[in-house]
Design a protein around this motif. Sequence first.
Motif, short mmCIF file in Angstrom:
data_model
loop_
_atom_site.label_atom_id
_atom_site.label_comp_id
_atom_site.label_asym_id
_atom_site.label_seq_id
_atom_site.Cartn_x
_atom_site.Cartn_y
_atom_site.Cartn_z
N MET A 1 32.88 34.61 46.47
CA MET A 1 33.93 35.60 45.69
C MET A 1 34.90 36.10 46.16
O MET A 1 35.94 36.33 45.56
N PHE A 2 34.99 36.27 47.68
CA PHE A 2 36.14 36.76 48.13
C PHE A 2 37.34 35.81 48.43
O PHE A 2 38.37 36.22 47.95
N THR A 3 36.78 34.47 48.63
CA THR A 3 37.86 33.57 48.71
C THR A 3 38.51 33.61 47.15
O THR A 3 39.75 33.21 47.03
N LYS A 4 37.72 33.44 46.14
CA LYS A 4 38.37 33.66 44.92
C LYS A 4 39.52 34.79 44.72
O LYS A 4 40.64 34.56 44.06
N GLN A 5 38.93 35.85 45.12
CA GLN A 5 39.86 37.34 45.04
C GLN A 5 41.16 36.98 45.97
O GLN A 5 42.10 37.46 45.35
N ARG A 6 41.02 36.33 46.79
CA ARG A 6 42.16 36.01 47.70
C ARG A 6 43.42 35.19 47.12
O ARG A 6 44.33 35.12 47.48
N GLU A 7 42.69 34.36 46.05
CA GLU A 7 43.66 33.14 45.56
C GLU A 7 44.61 34.12 44.68
O GLU A 7 45.82 33.78 44.70
N GLU A 8 44.06 35.08 43.91
CA GLU A 8 45.08 35.82 43.21
C GLU A 8 45.48 37.03 43.49
O GLU A 8 46.81 37.49 43.28
N SER A 9 44.73 37.65 44.59
CA SER A 9 44.98 39.06 44.78
C SER A 9 44.63 39.11 46.56
O SER A 9 44.82 38.31 47.16
N ILE A 10 44.20 40.21 46.64
CA ILE A 10 43.76 40.41 48.17
C ILE A 10 42.70 41.37 48.14
O ILE A 10 42.08 41.84 47.23
N ILE A 11 41.85 41.37 49.57
CA ILE A 11 40.92 42.39 49.75
C ILE A 11 41.62 43.57 50.32
O ILE A 11 41.97 43.35 51.65
N PRO A 12 41.40 44.80 49.88
CA PRO A 12 42.21 45.67 50.55
C PRO A 12 41.79 46.15 51.80
O PRO A 12 40.45 45.98 52.11
N LYS A 13 42.65 46.45 52.84
CA LYS A 13 42.30 47.08 54.23
C LYS A 13 42.35 48.50 54.23
O LYS A 13 42.71 48.89 53.17
N PRO A 14 41.81 49.00 55.36
CA PRO A 14 41.66 50.62 55.19
C PRO A 14 42.81 51.37 54.83
O PRO A 14 42.73 52.30 54.17
N ASN A 15 44.02 50.87 55.13
CA ASN A 15 45.27 51.75 54.94
C ASN A 15 45.97 51.11 53.53
O ASN A 15 47.06 51.46 53.35
N GLU A 16 45.35 50.35 52.79
CA GLU A 16 45.93 49.78 51.42
C GLU A 16 45.05 50.20 50.17
O GLU A 16 43.98 50.32 50.12
N PHE A 17 46.01 50.49 49.09
CA PHE A 17 45.46 50.78 47.76
C PHE A 17 45.85 49.60 46.93
O PHE A 17 47.16 49.46 46.57
N LEU A 18 45.03 49.07 45.97
CA LEU A 18 45.27 48.02 45.47
C LEU A 18 45.29 48.09 43.76
O LEU A 18 44.59 48.95 43.39
N ILE A 19 46.55 47.59 43.28
CA ILE A 19 46.76 47.61 41.93
C ILE A 19 46.88 46.19 41.53
O ILE A 19 47.49 45.30 42.11
N GLU A 20 46.09 45.68 40.44
CA GLU A 20 46.47 44.37 39.94
C GLU A 20 46.72 44.43 38.44
O GLU A 20 46.36 45.43 37.69
N THR A 21 47.92 43.80 37.99
CA THR A 21 48.33 43.51 36.91
C THR A 21 48.08 42.12 36.22
O THR A 21 48.43 41.32 36.88
N PHE A 22 47.83 41.80 34.92
CA PHE A 22 47.85 40.58 34.42
C PHE A 22 47.70 40.78 32.77
O PHE A 22 47.44 41.85 32.26
N LYS A 23 48.16 39.87 31.96
CA LYS A 23 47.95 39.60 30.72
C LYS A 23 46.97 38.59 30.09
O LYS A 23 46.73 37.73 30.77
N SER A 24 46.52 39.14 28.89
CA SER A 24 45.41 38.27 28.41
C SER A 24 45.55 38.50 26.91
O SER A 24 46.60 39.27 26.52
N ASP A 25 44.77 38.12 25.97
CA ASP A 25 45.06 38.16 24.54
C ASP A 25 44.70 39.51 24.09
O ASP A 25 45.05 39.77 22.97
N ASP A 26 44.00 40.33 24.94
CA ASP A 26 43.67 41.81 24.77
C ASP A 26 44.88 42.46 24.94
O ASP A 26 44.84 43.69 24.36
N GLY A 27 45.61 42.09 25.72
CA GLY A 27 46.97 43.09 26.01
C GLY A 27 47.28 43.08 27.29
O GLY A 27 46.78 41.97 28.13
#
Length: 820
Positions: free
Chosen positions: A594-620
């Motif tokens: 699961m973590f490998t797949k997460q890293r393909e598109e995004s990151i696993i946040p480190k203690p000093n990081e705050f993660l925001i992800e954006t993407f588009k789908s049929d829902d909006g």
Amino acid sequence: MQQSELFHIAESWFHQQEWKPFPFQKETWKAFLQGKHGLLNAPTGSGKTYALWFPIVLNYIKNSPEYKTKHKKGLKAIWITPLRALSQEIKQSAERITQDLETKMTVGIRTGDTSTKERARQKTTMPDLLITTPESLQLLLSSKGYAKVFKDCSAIVIDEWHELLGTKRGVQMELGLSRLKTICTDLRIWGISATIGNLEQARSVLLGPTSKAHENSILIKAKLNKKITVKSIIPKQMETFPWRGHLGLHLLEDVIPIINKSKTTLLFTNTRSQCEIWFQKILEKHPEYAGEIAMHHGSINKETRLWVEQAIRNESLKAVVCTSSLDLGVDFAPVETVVQIGGPKGVARFLQRAGRSGHRPGKESVIHFLPTHAMELIEASAMQKAVRNAAVEDRIPYLNSFDVLVQYLTTLAVSDGFYPDAIYPEIKQTFCYQAISDEQWQWLLNFIVMGSQSLKTYDEYKKVEVEEDGKFKVNNRAIAMRHRFQIGTIVGDAVISVRYQKGVYIGSIEEYFISKLTPGDVFTFAGRNLEFIRIKGMQAHVRNSSKRTSKVPSWMGGRLSFSAQMSELLRQELYTAELDFKKQSKEIKSLAPMFTKQREESIIPKPNEFLIETFKSDDGYHHIFYPFEGRAIHEGMSSLLAYRISLLTPITCSLAFNDYGFELLSDKEIDIQEVLDNNLFTSEYMLSDLQKSLNSNEMAKRKFRDVAVISGMVFTGYPHKGIKMKHLQSSSQLLFDVFKDFEPDNLMYQQAFTETFEHQLEEGRLRLALERIAQQEIVWKKCQNPTPFSFPIITDRLREKLSNEKLADRIKRMTKILTR
């Protein structure tokens, strides 16, 4: 009789049972016999009942040398239990001691289940040792001549104090104790608590921070080195895209060998519906368990619950699927194994459940953790650490609960009446009311005599009369009777029916969800998009809407949120995913795909990081934020952020949140850079923005109903003839509107807002979370597809729109596309 002789009596009794008293038991006996007050911190199943029943009986023996032949009747000790179900158990322990030591002491129970005949008997002759609940103690304080009944009481023990702390029942207890301290000639106050983070504060709340009792008190900790082993059930096939909604049933077959290996297994679920489903599914797949498996939760009738509890003791059941209804007390020796299905959301709850297995001093407790989705394995790993480091949550006590104080003052006025000058110093010594001002006190006295400023023309709010000598007294029998029926602080959450304007019934939702909607909001329910029009009584009127974005209802049971302690542990555990593989726990290692797949598109946040992800789908357009702070905080934070974004640009957002993060879904893209440039995560102006972003007026109106019921402004009805919730709501709503327009400084009105923000929205924690995010580096990832982290949040939203079968198919299709 000397202390050494008394100790000898107790030790010989233990010797006869082939037991040996623990050091903490002896320490408690000694402190009690020296006249000290205290708090005993001991885990479930460690012999805490004997730690306090013994010195109570020994103290009686010491003061009555002829105890075997002569017996002076009258109440000598009170044992308070928060759960009626435990009273039988406690009574048996007490009787064992009183009979074996050949005293003539009697033991009685007084709870809501006590028969009228037994109550009448207690009125003339109280048992020597009384087991009762916080509510029944208040009822005794409402009877005439109560001071005479309690005068010779030498001890009061409050069991499971951690359960009462941080609730209004706890406040009720503080007030009861403040009175008993004055009227009992030689009283010792003792609390028993399982481990909580703020034990010192728990002692302060119990005894009163400035009281003499606190000065002459002791905190005793049982050092038992109880071994707790957590075993995670790791799926053989790991999902790359974890989603919620299985209820953990895909691991049902992994539980069967555990059940077969043990005499009795308790399977804990977090909600009643999950409990029902697991019970059905086990029987469906394994009909051979018929008659050997049972279910136990709060909505099941009392007879069945008692039968199940007895069957566990007799070892005649193989497994019991249950909710928190079996968390506390009930003494089960034979339970060997506990299975926790899904994250328990708090360390204390998890340890309490683990302690149900090996429920004897010195026995190992084994708890199996069954994740309902892959992300919960991070929780399992965090739990292992929490158990090792004994990191447990604080319980935050209430301050200035004026509704409980009004109820208490009326209770005293119903019995023998009271003089304010005598009662005020007692109340000031409690933790809850240590900061009450003279003006507030005067206001409350006026309130019980005349009703409030805006209600003084109505006689029904004038309950208490002031007699010539200044005594406050209720002389009206009808008022006294109604008050006694309504003593208590537990007010249920109401259910609101959802109907079209023409009256067609669609279903029912907890009012907590509806209370946050403003007219025009759209939400999805029973597979339809509905626009909220208004609340009328206990009905929500709606009409169909073609708007695509929507809010999704949540239910009370499914809204268990992470505690602050749990959120912190979870974040620490998640950060280990970026460490060297050797330093990771087996749960984190198992999540590698699961973590490998997460890293393909995004990151696993480190203690000093705050993660925001954006993407588009049929829902909006999906905008997902990961504070990892728990559901309750994300609910407030998502509303706050959506409101602040709407000030920058007119936009319609729909919100979804879980314990890991929250999502804003909109029909047009939100410029995340603009959100960051304008510092929308600031904690400045948080309170006023929060009030505007949520329908705080409506939320406070609902909270006010509880305040109005507890303070007696509205009457809930006579036994078996309760007033309907909709009538209660409309009565309290009228009062709320009157105070809002004519008396905004009314203490009850203000309390509704304080409780909404401090307790429901956990404003303090939300502020700390925003301050933490302000210190972190914000990483914004523009993704092409949903990530494993975002998947559970997206699928949560779908659940409301689709039936379970369709949902499972849709998720399989989505997973297939994403794992290509």
